[in-house]
Structure formats: structure tokens, C-alpha cells
Design an enzyme around this catalytic site. Structure first.
Site, PDB file in Angstrom:
ATOM      1  CB  SER A 166       4.312  -1.188  11.908  1.00 49.33           C
ATOM      2  OG  SER A 166       3.819   0.139  11.992  1.00 49.33           O
TER       3      SER A 166
ATOM      4  N   GLY B 205       1.394   2.985  10.992  1.00 49.08           N
ATOM      5  CA  GLY B 205       2.211   4.191  10.932  1.00 49.08           C
ATOM      6  C   GLY B 205       2.791   4.594  12.275  1.00 49.08           C
TER       7      GLY B 205
ATOM      8  CG  ASN C   6      -1.792   1.177   1.362  1.00 43.93           C
ATOM      9  OD1 ASN C   6      -1.832   2.015   0.456  1.00 43.93           O
ATOM     10  ND2 ASN C   6      -2.509   1.266   2.467  1.00 43.93           N
ATOM     11  CD1 TRP C   7       3.271   1.037  -3.239  1.00 45.60           C
ATOM     12  CD2 TRP C   7       3.482   2.523  -4.909  1.00 45.60           C
ATOM     13  NE1 TRP C   7       3.963   0.433  -4.266  1.00 45.60           N
ATOM     14  CE2 TRP C   7       4.103   1.315  -5.303  1.00 45.60           C
ATOM     15  CE3 TRP C   7       3.488   3.596  -5.806  1.00 45.60           C
ATOM     16  CZ2 TRP C   7       4.729   1.162  -6.554  1.00 45.60           C
ATOM     17  CZ3 TRP C   7       4.098   3.443  -7.042  1.00 45.60           C
ATOM     18  CH2 TRP C   7       4.710   2.245  -7.400  1.00 45.60           C
ATOM     19  CE  LYS C   8      -0.559   3.262   4.757  1.00 43.07           C
ATOM     20  NZ  LYS C   8      -0.577   3.415   6.205  1.00 43.07           N
TER      21      LYS C   8
ATOM     22  CD  GLU D 200      -3.729  -2.439   7.139  1.00 46.09           C
ATOM     23  OE1 GLU D 200      -2.704  -2.707   6.541  1.00 46.09           O
ATOM     24  OE2 GLU D 200      -4.282  -1.325   7.087  1.00 46.09           O
TER      25      GLU D 200
ATOM     26  CG  HIS E  30      -6.155   1.633   5.003  1.00 49.98           C
ATOM     27  ND1 HIS E  30      -5.818   2.579   5.941  1.00 49.98           N
ATOM     28  CD2 HIS E  30      -5.074   0.827   4.866  1.00 49.98           C
ATOM     29  CE1 HIS E  30      -4.572   2.351   6.340  1.00 49.98           C
ATOM     30  NE2 HIS E  30      -4.096   1.299   5.707  1.00 49.98           N
TER      31      HIS E  30
ATOM     32  N   GLY F  69       2.725  -1.199   4.424  1.00 49.55           N
ATOM     33  CA  GLY F  69       2.743   0.248   4.234  1.00 49.55           C
ATOM     34  C   GLY F  69       4.141   0.715   3.831  1.00 49.55           C
ATOM     35  N   GLY F  70       4.818   1.409   4.743  1.00 46.17           N
ATOM     36  CA  GLY F  70       6.113   2.044   4.445  1.00 46.17           C
ATOM     37  C   GLY F  70       7.130   1.124   3.787  1.00 46.17           C
TER      38      GLY F  70
ATOM     39  CD  GLU G  15      -3.549   5.412   6.478  1.00 46.73           C
ATOM     40  OE1 GLU G  15      -3.506   5.403   5.236  1.00 46.73           O
ATOM     41  OE2 GLU G  15      -2.596   5.035   7.189  1.00 46.73           O
TER      42      GLU G  15
HETATM   43  C1  3PY Z   1       0.620   0.186   7.349  1.00 48.14           C
HETATM   44  O1  3PY Z   1       1.354  -0.803   7.447  1.00 48.14           O
HETATM   45  O2  3PY Z   1       0.906   1.265   7.858  1.00 48.14           O
HETATM   46  C2  3PY Z   1      -0.615   0.110   6.579  1.00 48.14           C
HETATM   47  O3  3PY Z   1      -1.516   0.867   6.832  1.00 48.14           O
HETATM   48  C3  3PY Z   1      -0.739  -0.858   5.464  1.00 48.14           C
HETATM   49  O4  3PY Z   1      -1.957  -0.712   4.799  1.00 48.14           O
END
Ligand code: 3PY
Length: 253
Positions: A216, A176, A9-11, A170, A98, A237-238, A100
């Protein structure tokens, strides 16, 4: 044998050039190192979708996913993107639910169910996210909280529709923040969700449904989390923005 999936997930990150470089590196490493039996899904922001798809080409087991879609098929909805359009540009998956989007855009279960149905009707597989905030975890009501999120959404689908769904657990307190659920905490929730899927959709559906861990998850902790019986991969994520780390995660089964 359930599918093993690692989805990035590049966000809201990366320029065109950065996205192209990252994708080229990931595709090359995946081809060279060929992590056995793993499906990789790249979920960039909308403008990257088509150029990323071009770079993926016909690489086996690498798929394109979007980070969102709308709950209508087409029409006067300025700024929105429908599922069928994503499919026509080469997407196979879409992240929905998600935390977010639930928190910053007020997406509730009714809206998420409508989006999920649009995605499925267009031939996209939803990566459906669920997870609890810290206060719910501390109150020890996390399983009931997450089960309710699924009861209000994907458990409403037909058996045929549900067969296309990937679930991503998640915990919000791990997104994050650098905090990860322990492998045991992930397994506890994944096993509980699988038992609930069996009640709602039948044992065969529960046995087949991939449940990913997200929050994370990185190259250091992926192998201990993926080693658990009910964890079928990760929503990353990151660490999905670093080609070496993302491929290392894909090799962590
Ligand atoms: C994270 O790992 O921060 C995520 O939200 C993946 O979707």
C-alpha cells in the site's frame, strides 16, 4: 550511493489496450520529468511483456520485469514460463517470493531458491519479496520471521549472485489492505535486514543491496517512507496502475 528503484507490480490487471496506454503515459512522463537517478521497473502479466518492452524501447532507466518464473529451464511444464525465455523477450527483473504466490500457490523457500537461481542464471535480477503476517507482527517476532525467509533463500546464494538481488520488504498485513507500515516500522525492518545481509554476505553486499518497501505504498506516503536511510524505493501495487501516481512515487526521493 545505492540504486533507487521504483517497481510497479501490476498483478493480474489490465487488458492489452489498458496496458499499452498506461505504459505509453508512464514512459512519456518519465522522459519529460526525468526523476533523478531512479530506476523504474514495469512488471506486467506475461502477455503484456513484449508489447510493453516495445513501448519502453531504449528509454534510459526504465526496465521490464516479470511477476514470476519457473524453477526449470525448459521442457514439458505446460503453462509455466522459464527465466531465460523472459530474458529473451526483454525482461531484466523478476518478482519472486511475493506473499500472494506464497499463500495462493504454496511456494516455499526451497522452490523460491530454485527459481531465484534460474533467474540469476538467465541474467534476470530477482526482486525478492519477504514479509510477515499480522499475527507475527503482533507477537513482535517479525524481524526473526523475515530474516528466516532470507536465510532459507537469498542468503544461500554466492556473493556474485547476491550482488544482483533486490529485496522487497512487504508486510502482508499492508498488502491490498490500504494499511501501510509507518516510515519508522519500515526503517526498523530495513535496517535489521541490512545488518543480517552484512552477517550473511558481508558489509559491502549489505551497503550495496537495494531494499524496497512494498505494501500500500502510494503517492501520499512514499516520500516519508523513502526518506528513511535504509529504504531504497518501493514495490508498488495499485498505485502502479495510475501513471500520474506511479511517476509521483518515482519523484518521492
Ligand atoms: C502491494 O502494494 O499491494 C503489493 O503487493 C506490491 O507488490
Amino acid at each position: 550511493m545505492r540504486e533507487k528503484i521504483v517497481a510497479g507490480n501490476w498483478k493480474m490487471n489490465l487488458t492489452f489496450e489498458e496496458g499499452q496506454k498506461l505504459t505509453s503515459e508512464i514512459v512519456q512522463m518519465f522522459r519529460d520529468e526525468n526523476p533523478a537517478g531512479v530506476k523504474l521497473v514495469l512488471n506486467p502479466p506475461f502477455p503484456h511483456l513484449y508489447p510493453v518492452k516495445k513501448l519502453i524501447g531504449d528509454t534510459a532507466n526504465v526496465f521490464l520485469g516479470a511477476q514470476n518464473c519457473y524453477d526449470k529451464a525448459s521442457g514439458a511444464y505446460t503453462g509455466e514460463v522459464p527465466a531465460a525465455m523472459l530474458r529473451s523477450f526483454g525482461a531484466s527483473f523478476v518478482i519472486l517470493g511475493h506473499s500472494e504466490r506464497r499463500a495462493y500457490f504454496g511456494e516455499d523457500s526451497a522452490f523460491l531458491l530454485a527459481k531465484t537461481k534460474q533467474a540469476l542464471a538467465a541474467g534476470l535480477r530477482p526482486i525478492f519479496c519477504c514479509g510477515e503476517p499480522l499475527e507475527i507482527r503482533e507477537a513482535d517476532t517479525h524481524v526473526a520471521f523475515v530474516v528466516k525467509q532470507l536465510e532459507e533463500t537469498v542468503f544461500q546464494l554466492s556473493a556474485e549472485e547476491f550482488a544482483q538481488v533486490v529485496i522487497a520488504y512487504e508486510p502482508i498485513w499492508a498488502i491490498g489492505t490500504g494499511k501501510t507500515a509507518s516510515a519508522e516500522q519500515a526503517q526498523e525492518m530495513h535496517a535489521a535486514l541490512r545488518a543480517e545481509i552484512a552477517k550473511a554476505q558481508g558489509q559491502a553486499a549489505a551497503d550495496a543491496c537495494p531494499i524496497l518497501y512494498g505494501g500500500s505504498c502510494n503517492a501520499e506516503n512514499a516520500s516519508s517512507i523513502f526518506a528513511k536511510a535504509d529504504v531504497d524505493g518501493g514495490l508498488i501495487g495499485g498505485a502502479s496502475l495510475k501513471s500520474r501516481d506511479f511517476i509521483a512515487i518515482a519523484k518521492s526521493f
